[in-house]
Design an enzyme around this catalytic site. Structure first.
Site, PDB file in Angstrom:
ATOM      1  N   ARG A 102     100.587  54.336 -36.800  1.00 36.29           N
ATOM      2  CA  ARG A 102     101.764  53.526 -37.146  1.00 36.29           C
ATOM      3  C   ARG A 102     102.723  54.301 -38.044  1.00 36.29           C
ATOM      4  NH1 ARG A 102      99.183  48.541 -39.912  1.00 36.29           N
ATOM      5  NH2 ARG A 102     101.286  47.670 -39.838  1.00 36.29           N
ATOM      6  N   LYS A 145     108.102  49.325 -44.975  1.00 33.39           N
ATOM      7  CA  LYS A 145     106.772  48.898 -45.412  1.00 33.39           C
ATOM      8  C   LYS A 145     105.803  50.075 -45.359  1.00 33.39           C
ATOM      9  CE  LYS A 145     105.217  47.032 -40.929  1.00 33.39           C
ATOM     10  NZ  LYS A 145     104.940  45.810 -40.164  1.00 33.39           N
ATOM     11  N   HIS A 201      93.902  44.373 -44.759  1.00 39.38           N
ATOM     12  CA  HIS A 201      93.637  43.115 -44.061  1.00 39.38           C
ATOM     13  C   HIS A 201      92.265  42.562 -44.452  1.00 39.38           C
ATOM     14  CE1 HIS A 201      96.848  44.724 -41.471  1.00 39.38           C
ATOM     15  NE2 HIS A 201      97.068  43.473 -41.124  1.00 39.38           N
ATOM     16  N   ASP A 236     103.622  41.453 -48.154  1.00 33.65           N
ATOM     17  CA  ASP A 236     102.840  41.582 -46.929  1.00 33.65           C
ATOM     18  C   ASP A 236     102.154  40.239 -46.686  1.00 33.65           C
ATOM     19  OD1 ASP A 236     101.651  42.657 -44.687  1.00 33.65           O
ATOM     20  OD2 ASP A 236     100.810  44.389 -45.718  1.00 33.65           O
TER      21      ASP A 236
END
Length: 974
Positions: free
Chosen positions: A180, A210, A223, A297
């Site tokens: 990413r 981000k 996460h 986030d």
């Protein structure tokens, strides 16, 4: 020392001042913007203001209960923003319009679409991941990606896209950033991110930097947990913060705060950076001067959610300095706590108004002051434009990175000497890669369960292409080699010349213990269908390779490593729009084909169209026969009939003329003794090639071998089994006496000439040229063209005598012959005269698929060059592609057919230029090329099935109508 510190402080001060000048939420009509914001906020209740702080997640693939929940959030709790998650674009637009209608103040709609809407929505477009884009040197392409994604977002009502990721991925083991990221170079990350941002924000969609202050050097996924970054402030300022500072200067609209533990910035190691005032207010706003929207986030992520209750986390996030709470887990509870904080003056109303004003400014900036419902028609078409694929292709072409190219193994050339195998490693599919490789030459797929057996099989190959294929489902899928794959790679490379093509993260190469025995290494980054197809084309030189490695692979391949490999003049395979042609207009060919099949003009066929060396249409249709047992495949070969003249005989005639083995001004009597003192003695080769030599059109030689009483093939000439004397194989179980070959040539010598001068198409000249060529070169014509052209062109699907090379079900049959061979002609030449020469005629006998016909025709178009090899001089091509008897109403060039001089003749559509050339064939074949437009067209069929009396294709002029369709598509596009 003091001087250095002073200089450093001055630089920091200048950076802060510059950053403070940028207010990314300020509209061009800022006065009107402020008036709108003020008019809204002055009439808002505290509850409505608080509602603006939330961006809740909404789905378009859930039930009515979920829709009612979102509706309730908007109406009862005044939630001001939503982020759409999984679903479909059509349903999302419907729900978008519904929720907007319910909202008192238009909703700002967010989305997480780093590589496009496909990240969340089905049936939408996916662009490459950032790691692939990081390899591209032309930043204008990054801006184009931002443009296209911005257009897609706007089309479905998205106002802010949470992209791009600007984390500098310096940790190869990062479980969540990796692909990413644009890579490990802070400069490269900043440059790419800024270009992407500008592109997207030009389309009226806010970008989002981000994950602040940098998630690139973590070994944990936020996460699931709270990752720790143990670096000094100096290191963070130098690396992690660098692209954010550049983005702020460039005017990015928003930033996302990450859930990280950063002891150097926040003493409380358990407090996520997203909830830290030191990070969000002191660093981000005060020190760096960022004035755009600050968004947390996802607050459902464990990196934040584990800290406290959902409501307490939301309050902490606002107190830390965030403006928007992304995916809050308890809106009612949070509202209560925020109001309590206001009452207790822990949170001031001025602070609340500060965030609300910024949110309203952002809403104005993206056009919500003039909100209109989203149009629901043609969504799928608008989100999947051919121009998205054109851009995607550019991105892949510019990203493919060559890391090693020993002895110039890339691009693959000298195909005549190559025996190539393909071996697939990894746990994903490489079929698109292999299928595309086959378009260029013969490549055998070799696979075995045991390494020893595989190595034994590979001994007969002098080049092995290894594709390492890993899942392309998402960017955080495993990219690693298995231990077995590593062993196999090393052993194959130890025994063979190898090109390793990696269809996953470049970090996979960290596992490879040695590259010593691997001659070629390239990174294709992803295992998408397009990446596979384009990488296969790149191996053969379809375009230049110029990508640069966005990360480092130990000391073997440094950051920025990438060898430039120039392309060759070979065919590319793409979509019409990349060649400036309208795919919509070109699709009429499909309708023509439907008519052809419906009216049984032919059982099936192949159509190929190329423009400027780019194949833009290549389809097979129908079946081998009307019985519909075998669907036509792209690899199937057809009897080319008279296309043989320009694809076999003519190129050899050209070569012979170049090598001065013949002269166009020689007479037949000069070059063949048997024609001396015949009625053809003084015919010039130039006249014969132009069909101006007064030769008869053809001679039915086979009739002379019939028994006069029975009408059957005479036993005087034929046997059912091969013998020494009956050695010419005409068809299955049919052998002709070998001395009859001389009889054929004698018939031609003795045949009467036409009394009148003028144009008359004749096959007989090519019987003559076959004899001339074979005498001059002392080899059979089929061997000559194979060695001189087909092998090095990679035209392995073009051949005489196809049964010697292909399986029978790869060859399309022609006619149910009831007049000579008394069988279905399958794998044997249809033309009777060529059959009586054993299948190798100068005028007929060649078989091929459309792709290999295109290679020969493209070589002609390119003035005699193809694949880096010069076959003929440009002057030779031009000499033969010229009419020499136009004043005598002869339209033909030397061998090549040319556009008609008489408008009543339908040799072409009448829409091609005078410099165009080609030929047609009795079996229903046709090919044409036009140097003026760069267009090449191939039509192959077996219209003579079931019998040659099937003239529907000819009478309907379907082949030339398709030629007109091609031209119309080009004209419309240009």
């Amino acid at each position: 020392m003091k001087r250095k510190v002073f200089t450093f402080l001055i630089l920091i001060f200048v950076q802060i001042i510059q950053a403070q000048k940028v207010d990314p939420l300020l509209a061009k009509d800022s006065i009107a913007q402020n008036v709108w914001v003020d008019s809204i906020i002055k009439n808002m209740s505290v509850d409505e203001k608080i509602g603006q702080l939330f961006m809740i997640q909404a789905y378009s693939n859930k039930d009515k209960k979920h829709e009612e929940f979102i509706s309730n959030m908007v109406t009862k709790y005044h939630v001001g923003n939503i982020i759409f998650m999984q679903g479909t674009p059509d349903k999302q637009v419907i729900l978008n319009n519904k929720y907007q209608q319910l909202a008192k103040i238009p909703l700002m709609v967010g989305f997480d679409g780093e590589w496009g809407l496909d990240m969340r929505l089905k049936n939408t477009y996916r662009f490459p991941w950032n790691m692939s884009l990081g390899a591209i040197q032309d930043t204008k392409l990054l801006k184009e990606v931002g443009n296209r994604i911005g257009k897609h977002c706007k089309r479905v009502g998205i106002h802010i896209n949470f992209a791009p990721v600007v984390d500098v991925n310096t940790n190869a083991n990062n479980p969540i950033i990796g692909n990413r990221s644009f890579g490990e170079s802070k400069e490269n990350v900043a440059e790419k991110a800024i270009a992407f941002t500008r592109g997207m924000q030009e389309e009226g969609v806010l970008a989002n930097a981000k994950h602040f202050p940098g998630h690139g050097d973590t070994s944990a996924d936020s996460h699931h947990t709270l990752p720790t970054i143990n670096f000094s402030e100096q290191r963070l300022d130098s690396i992690e913060l660098y692209p954010f500072k550049k983005m702020f200067e460039a005017g990015v609209g928003s930033v996302m705060t990450a859930h990280l533990s950063i002891p150097a910035l926040e003493r409380n190691s358990k407090l996520p950076s997203s909830l830290s005032k030191n990070v969000v207010t002191n660093l981000l706003q005060h020190k760096l001067g960022f004035k755009g929207l600050i968004i947390t986030d996802g607050l459902n992520m464990k990196g934040a959610a584990n800290y406290s209750t959902p409501a307490e986390i939301d309050v902490a996030a606002i107190l830390a300095g965030n403006d928007l709470l992304l995916i809050p887990q308890d809106v009612p509870g949070s509202i209560k706590l925020i109001k309590k904080a206001l009452e207790g003056r822990e949170l001031s109303e001025a602070r609340l108004n500060h965030s609300v004003k910024k949110i309203l400014k952002a809403k104005y900036l993206v056009g919500l002051n003039k909100y209109k419902p989203i149009v629901t028609k043609n969504i799928s078409k608008d989100l999947n434009s051919p121009y998205d694929e054109v851009l995607h292709r550019k991105l892949i072409k510019n990203s493919i990175t060559v890391l090693k190219n020993k002895d110039d193994i890339l691009p693959i050339q000298n195909l005549k000497e190559k025996k190539i195998a393909y071996v697939s490693l990894g746990d994903d599919n490489g079929s698109s890669f292999y299928k595309m490789l086959e378009n260029y030459t013969r490549v055998d797929k070799v696979s075995e369960k045991h390494l020893s057996t595989l190595l034994q099989k590979l001994k007969k190959y002098n080049l092995v292409v290894i594709g390492f294929h890993k899942s392309n489902k998402n960017p955080w899928k495993s990219y690693k080699f298995s231990n077995k794959n590593l062993v196999w790679l090393q052993e194959i490379a130890r025994n063979n010349n190898v090109i390793l093509d990696v269809f996953t993260s470049p970090y996979s190469l960290l596992q490879v213990p040695s590259f010593t025995n691997i001659e070629g290494v390239l990174i294709s980054y992803q295992n998408s269908k397009l990446a596979q197809e384009l990488s296969a084309q790149a191996l053969f030189g379809a375009f230049a390779l110029k990508g640069k490695l966005p990360v480092s692979i130990k000391n073997e391949f440094k950051l920025g490593c990438g060898l430039f490999v120039d392309g060759l003049d070979v065919l590319q395979y793409t979509i019409p729009e990349e060649a400036g042609v309208s795919s919509e207009k070109l699709s009429i060919i499909d309708k023509r084909i439907d008519t052809i099949l419906k009216e049984k003009m032919t059982p099936g066929g192949q159509v190929l169209v190329a423009k400027n060396g780019k194949v833009i249409y290549n389809k097979s249709f129908g079946y081998h026969t009307l019985e519909k047992k075998y669907p036509v495949k792209d690899s199937d070969v057809y009897d080319l009939a008279s296309l043989t003249k320009i694809l076999a005989s003519l190129p050899m005639i050209m070569k012979a003329e170049e090598e001065r083995k013949i002269s166009l001004f020689s007479s037949l009597g000069d070059v063949l003794p048997r024609y001396r003192k015949s009625n053809k003695d003084t015919l010039l080769l130039k006249e014969v090639l132009s069909h101006y030599g007064r030769l008869r059109s053809w001679i039915p030689f086979y009739l002379n071998t019939k028994d006069e009483d029975t009408g059957q093939n005479s036993s005087k000439f034929y046997r059912k089994k091969r013998t020494h004397r009956f050695a010419i194989k005409v068809a299955k179980n049919l052998y002709l006496a070998k001395e009859y070959r001389d009889s054929i040539y004698k018939y031609i010598v003795d045949s009467e000439q036409r009394t009148r001068l003028g144009y008359k198409y004749s096959d007989l000249g090519y019987y003559i040229f076959k004899e001339i060529l074979e005498r001059k070169y002392k080899k059979r014509l089929d061997k000559l063209v194979e060695e001189q052209y087909y092998q090095s062109l990679g035209a392995n699907r073009m051949t005489y005598l196809p049964l010697n090379k292909f399986k029978k079900n790869e060859i399309v049959p022609t006619e149910k012959d009831t007049y000579y061979r008394n069988q279905l002609v399958h794998g044997y030449v249809h033309d009777m005269g060529a059959a009586m020469l054993g299948g190798v005629g100068g005028h007929a006998g060649l078989f091929a698929n459309a792709n290999d016909v295109a290679k020969m025709m493209q070589m002609f178009l390119q003035d005699g060059s193809y694949g880096g090899h010069k076959y003929l001089e440009p002057e030779t091509i031009h000499k033969f592609n010229k009419r020499y008897y136009a004043e005598k109403k002869v339209r033909r060039g030397l061998g090549f057919d040319k556009p008609q001089l008489n408008p009543d003749v339908k040799a072409t559509c009448g829409c091609v230029s005078d410099v165009s050339f080609g030929h047609s064939g009795f079996t229903g074949t046709y090919t044409w090329a036009d140097p003026a437009t760069g267009v090449l067209y191939v039509f192959l069929s077996n219209r003579v099935y079931p019998t040659m009396k099937n003239y529907g294709l000819v009478k309907s002029n379907m082949r030339t109508k398709i030629q007109q369709d091609i031209q119309d598509a080009i004209l419309m596009a240009e």
